[in-house]
Design an enzyme around this catalytic site. Structure first.
Site, PDB file in Angstrom:
ATOM      1  N   HIS A 159      15.803  38.486  26.608  1.00  0.00           N
ATOM      2  CA  HIS A 159      16.437  39.776  26.284  1.00  0.00           C
ATOM      3  C   HIS A 159      15.348  40.822  26.024  1.00  0.00           C
ATOM      4  O   HIS A 159      14.581  41.115  26.921  1.00  0.00           O
ATOM      5  CB  HIS A 159      17.366  39.557  25.078  1.00  0.00           C
ATOM      6  CG  HIS A 159      18.262  40.690  24.720  1.00  0.00           C
ATOM      7  ND1 HIS A 159      18.539  41.760  25.528  1.00  0.00           N
ATOM      8  CD2 HIS A 159      18.987  40.914  23.588  1.00  0.00           C
ATOM      9  CE1 HIS A 159      19.381  42.568  24.929  1.00  0.00           C
ATOM     10  NE2 HIS A 159      19.665  42.089  23.741  1.00  0.00           N
TER      11      HIS A 159
ATOM     12  N   HIS B 297      19.105  40.312  36.087  1.00  0.00           N
ATOM     13  CA  HIS B 297      19.930  40.884  35.014  1.00  0.00           C
ATOM     14  C   HIS B 297      21.324  40.276  35.112  1.00  0.00           C
ATOM     15  O   HIS B 297      21.821  40.020  36.199  1.00  0.00           O
ATOM     16  CB  HIS B 297      20.016  42.412  35.161  1.00  0.00           C
ATOM     17  CG  HIS B 297      20.452  43.087  33.914  1.00  0.00           C
ATOM     18  ND1 HIS B 297      21.788  43.201  33.563  1.00  0.00           N
ATOM     19  CD2 HIS B 297      19.747  43.650  32.921  1.00  0.00           C
ATOM     20  CE1 HIS B 297      21.869  43.829  32.402  1.00  0.00           C
ATOM     21  NE2 HIS B 297      20.654  44.105  31.988  1.00  0.00           N
TER      22      HIS B 297
ATOM     23  N   ASP C  80      12.663  46.271  31.709  1.00  0.00           N
ATOM     24  CA  ASP C  80      11.445  45.781  31.054  1.00  0.00           C
ATOM     25  C   ASP C  80      10.246  45.706  31.979  1.00  0.00           C
ATOM     26  O   ASP C  80       9.126  45.479  31.528  1.00  0.00           O
ATOM     27  CB  ASP C  80      11.715  44.378  30.482  1.00  0.00           C
ATOM     28  CG  ASP C  80      12.738  44.447  29.384  1.00  0.00           C
ATOM     29  OD1 ASP C  80      13.809  43.838  29.527  1.00  0.00           O
ATOM     30  OD2 ASP C  80      12.490  45.182  28.408  1.00  0.00           O
TER      31      ASP C  80
HETATM   32  C1  SDX Z   1      17.376  42.877  29.006  1.00  0.00           C
HETATM   33  O1  SDX Z   1      22.297  42.335  28.829  1.00  0.00           O
HETATM   34  C2  SDX Z   1      21.599  43.415  28.853  1.00  0.00           C
HETATM   35  O2  SDX Z   1      22.098  44.472  29.105  1.00  0.00           O
HETATM   36  C3  SDX Z   1      20.126  43.237  28.545  1.00  0.00           C
HETATM   37  C4  SDX Z   1      19.251  44.484  28.654  1.00  0.00           C
HETATM   38  C5  SDX Z   1      19.633  45.523  27.637  1.00  0.00           C
HETATM   39  O3  SDX Z   1      19.315  46.688  27.863  1.00  0.00           O
HETATM   40  O4  SDX Z   1      20.167  45.151  26.551  1.00  0.00           O
HETATM   41  O5  SDX Z   1      19.349  45.051  29.956  1.00  0.00           O
HETATM   42  C6  SDX Z   1      17.780  44.151  28.373  1.00  0.00           C
HETATM   43  O6  SDX Z   1      17.504  41.851  28.382  1.00  0.00           O
HETATM   44  C7  SDX Z   1      16.911  42.878  30.448  1.00  0.00           C
HETATM   45  C8  SDX Z   1      16.626  41.433  30.975  1.00  0.00           C
HETATM   46  C9  SDX Z   1      15.214  41.058  30.485  1.00  0.00           C
HETATM   47  N1  SDX Z   1      14.952  39.626  30.768  1.00  0.00           N
HETATM   48  C10 SDX Z   1      14.088  39.271  31.720  1.00  0.00           C
HETATM   49  O7  SDX Z   1      13.514  40.047  32.497  1.00  0.00           O
HETATM   50  C11 SDX Z   1      13.817  37.768  31.734  1.00  0.00           C
HETATM   51  C12 SDX Z   1      13.838  37.278  33.175  1.00  0.00           C
HETATM   52  N2  SDX Z   1      15.219  37.338  33.677  1.00  0.00           N
HETATM   53  C13 SDX Z   1      16.060  36.209  33.537  1.00  0.00           C
HETATM   54  O8  SDX Z   1      15.776  35.309  32.554  1.00  0.00           O
HETATM   55  C14 SDX Z   1      17.504  36.435  33.908  1.00  0.00           C
HETATM   56  O9  SDX Z   1      17.526  37.191  35.038  1.00  0.00           O
HETATM   57  C15 SDX Z   1      18.427  37.061  32.869  1.00  0.00           C
HETATM   58  C16 SDX Z   1      18.397  36.292  31.597  1.00  0.00           C
HETATM   59  C17 SDX Z   1      18.033  38.456  32.620  1.00  0.00           C
HETATM   60  C18 SDX Z   1      19.832  37.027  33.448  1.00  0.00           C
HETATM   61  O10 SDX Z   1      20.162  35.726  33.620  1.00  0.00           O
HETATM   62  P1  SDX Z   1      21.667  35.300  34.045  1.00  0.00           P
HETATM   63  O11 SDX Z   1      22.529  36.459  34.317  1.00  0.00           O
HETATM   64  O12 SDX Z   1      22.150  34.313  33.039  1.00  0.00           O
HETATM   65  O13 SDX Z   1      21.444  34.702  35.432  1.00  0.00           O
HETATM   66  P2  SDX Z   1      21.052  33.216  35.653  1.00  0.00           P
HETATM   67  O14 SDX Z   1      20.053  32.795  34.617  1.00  0.00           O
HETATM   68  O15 SDX Z   1      22.305  32.441  35.786  1.00  0.00           O
HETATM   69  O16 SDX Z   1      20.288  33.328  37.037  1.00  0.00           O
HETATM   70  C19 SDX Z   1      21.006  33.340  38.245  1.00  0.00           C
HETATM   71  C20 SDX Z   1      20.083  32.662  39.253  1.00  0.00           C
HETATM   72  C21 SDX Z   1      19.540  31.333  38.737  1.00  0.00           C
HETATM   73  O17 SDX Z   1      19.271  30.548  39.866  1.00  0.00           O
HETATM   74  P3  SDX Z   1      20.397  29.402  40.238  1.00  0.00           P
HETATM   75  O18 SDX Z   1      20.582  28.540  39.007  1.00  0.00           O
HETATM   76  O19 SDX Z   1      21.648  30.160  40.612  1.00  0.00           O
HETATM   77  O20 SDX Z   1      19.775  28.643  41.409  1.00  0.00           O
HETATM   78  O21 SDX Z   1      18.922  33.505  39.435  1.00  0.00           O
HETATM   79  C22 SDX Z   1      17.767  32.814  38.994  1.00  0.00           C
HETATM   80  C23 SDX Z   1      18.217  31.683  38.097  1.00  0.00           C
HETATM   81  O22 SDX Z   1      17.295  30.590  38.164  1.00  0.00           O
HETATM   82  N3  SDX Z   1      16.971  33.789  38.240  1.00  0.00           N
HETATM   83  C24 SDX Z   1      15.654  33.931  38.350  1.00  0.00           C
HETATM   84  C25 SDX Z   1      15.340  35.003  37.498  1.00  0.00           C
HETATM   85  N4  SDX Z   1      16.447  35.436  36.895  1.00  0.00           N
HETATM   86  C26 SDX Z   1      17.454  34.674  37.359  1.00  0.00           C
HETATM   87  N5  SDX Z   1      14.722  33.261  39.093  1.00  0.00           N
HETATM   88  C27 SDX Z   1      13.451  33.712  38.950  1.00  0.00           C
HETATM   89  N6  SDX Z   1      13.063  34.738  38.155  1.00  0.00           N
HETATM   90  C28 SDX Z   1      13.981  35.394  37.412  1.00  0.00           C
HETATM   91  N7  SDX Z   1      13.606  36.397  36.628  1.00  0.00           N
END
Ligand code: SDX
Length: 437
Positions: free
Chosen positions: A266, A307, A365
């Site tokens: 997050h 996201h 971010d």
């Molecule tokens: C913020 O919610 C908000 O609004 C948050 C925010 C705010 O203003 O409050 O916008 C701020 O938190 C932005 C996000 C910051 N986090 C990151 O940058 C961390 C990296 N990102 C991930 O951890 C991820 O993308 C999330 C946590 C942000 C979202 O995850 P989801 O929606 O739960 O999606 P998921 O984990 O189910 O991923 C879907 C697929 C998966 O692959 P499969 O299992 O389907 O094969 O996408 C892949 C994930 O492995 N994936 C990634 C990835 N993010 C998702 N693979 C590689 N790198 C990534 N960053």
């Protein structure tokens, strides 16, 4: 309410279950599942991927099209034409202020920026190398010990006084965390400066010289606060709503939001992005890290990408990228090696089939950390900056929730543990098969 109904047919049930649906002003219709409990069912939605936890009028995100509206105003217009305190007013009150209302609001906030002198003593309990987010969790929660005059959360006047105090004092407390880590004296707010100029002054000024704030940098800081102000029912905002639903005081609720924001998935992602770029070290290493991010067996994720809601560009990332270019040009850092890695990484990722198929785009971010590093803010302060901007969003949702009839939030569960069994005497009891905790 709509005249559309959702009809649920369950194999073991003789009768179909009819559920009402509601339409909002924007976004998907929702199915009201509250009637399921009386039929003996719960819904199941770990991570609340498909669950609307509340009704709200504050912010709307269209993830497919990369749209973010605050009270209907697009984030790119606010970032270009408004400023952070005007956006705070908009989020709290629902409309943009008149010139007089804006002037009065700025005056109120500027005059609440000081904190009780006793707060300074709290910092002495922290080691100089304490993580600033750990300090913020403790200090903001402790504010409840100082404001007994505004803790009746059923009184809108108490709620708005708390909102003003929190918006005003977060930059002061954030700067105090930084000064404590540097072993430098705390700087008092200077009421002749704007909100973001004041923050930069409290962060980088010293008692030995007059305020010297670079307008390009303070404007960039103001945009960073504005772009982080609110984002619907994200994890930390949902935590603040849940804490508030129990009647907890506003300072404790905001402290719970700060704690939630700290996680790298997050708000901690901006700090993690910088660490990732530094670990990549050179554009020649990018392909190796992109391969790790795509490897299902590797827990590594490309920080700053992806996201839960945006399956397109995060509109905040676009503004942040422009601001990044402005700041680096102002500071003569256009050739910043981390920026080069970030831009190359973005290009590669956006052309990569994995990221395209999973709709993983840069989020807010991805560039914010580069800007903050260029300004001179240490990495472990990045999420504190995010929390400072997001405080208005947390408090606006808290205020909105308490303005309606509040039910304490209490989710149910799918229980898959042991069925009823009787206690056995300890003597002779076999060793327990230990679950890995
Ligand atoms: C913020 O919610 C908000 O609004 C948050 C925010 C705010 O203003 O409050 O916008 C701020 O938190 C932005 C996000 C910051 N986090 C990151 O940058 C961390 C990296 N990102 C991930 O951890 C991820 O993308 C999330 C946590 C942000 C979202 O995850 P989801 O929606 O739960 O999606 P998921 O984990 O189910 O991923 C879907 C697929 C998966 O692959 P499969 O299992 O389907 O094969 O996408 C892949 C994930 O492995 N994936 C990634 C990835 N993010 C998702 N693979 C590689 N790198 C990534 N960053």
């Amino acid at each position: 309410m709509t005249d559309k109904k959702a009809t649920l047919n369950i194999d073991s049930e003789n009768e179909a279950i009819s559920l009402p649906t509601y339409s909002g002003s924007l976004g998907p219709d929702v199915i009201d599942v509250r009637g399921l409990t009386s039929k003996g069912y719960f819904t199941y939605d770990p991570g609340f991927v498909s669950t609307a936890s509340c009704e709200s009028k504050i912010t709307f995100i269209d993830g497919a099209n990369g749209v973010l509206l605050h009270r209907g105003y697009p984030i790119d217009q606010l970032a270009e034409k408004s400023d952070f305190l005007e956006t705070c007013y908009l989020l709290l009150h629902g409309e943009l202020p008149s010139l007089d209302e804006y002037t009065d609001f700025v005056k109120i906030i500027i005059n609440h920026t000081m904190v009780h002198e006793s707060i300074a003593r709290f910092f002495r309990g922290f080691h100089h190398d304490s993580h600033p987010m750990a300090m913020m969790c403790g200090i903001v929660g402790a504010l409840s010990a100082f404001y007994h005059d505004s803790l009746d959360i059923t009184d809108p006047r108490h709620r708005i006084i708390s909102a003003h105090r929190l918006i005003a004092k977060m930059p002061t407390l954030a700067a105090m965390c930084y000064k404590h880590s540097q072993g430098q004296p705390f700087m008092y707010p200077n009421n002749n400066l704007s909100y973001s100029e004041n923050f930069m002054h409290m962060m980088f000024g010293t008692p030995c010289d007059d305020p010297q704030v670079n307008p390009v940098l303070s404007r960039a800081m103001d945009k960073i606060f504005l772009l982080h102000a609110d984002h619907e029912q994200n994890a930390s905002t949902s935590t603040v709503r849940l804490a508030g639903s129990s009647g907890a005081n506003p300072f404790a609720c905001i402290a719970s939001g700060i704690a939630t924001l700290w996680g790298p998935a997050h708000g901690g992602a901006n700090e993690a992005v910088l660490k990732m770029l530094e670990e990549i070290g050179d554009v020649s290493n990018i392909d190796k890290f992109v391969a790790k991010a795509k490897d299902k067996n590797d827990p590594f994720r490309l920080m700053g990408f992806g996201h839960r809601v945006y399956k397109n560009f995060d509109p905040r990332a676009k503004v942040m990228k422009e601001t990044c270019d402005e700041v680096l040009a102002e500071l003569g850092l256009e050739d910043d090696p981390l920026l080069k890695i970030a831009k190359r990484l973005e290009t590669i990722a956006l052309e990569d089939e994995y990221f395209i198929e999973k709709k993983l785009y840069p989020n807010v971010d991805f560039y914010s950390g580069i800007i903050m590093k260029a300004i001179g803010i240490p990495t472990d302060m990045f999420t504190v900056i995010f929390a400072t901007g997001r405080t208005v969003g947390w408090i606006a949702h808290w205020h909105e929730m308490l303005g309606e009839s509040v039910k304490i939030g209490r989710p149910r569960q799918l229980y898959t543990g042991a069925k009823p069994r009787d206690y056995s005497p300890r003597e002779g009891r076999p060793a327990a098969a230990k679950e890995v905790f």
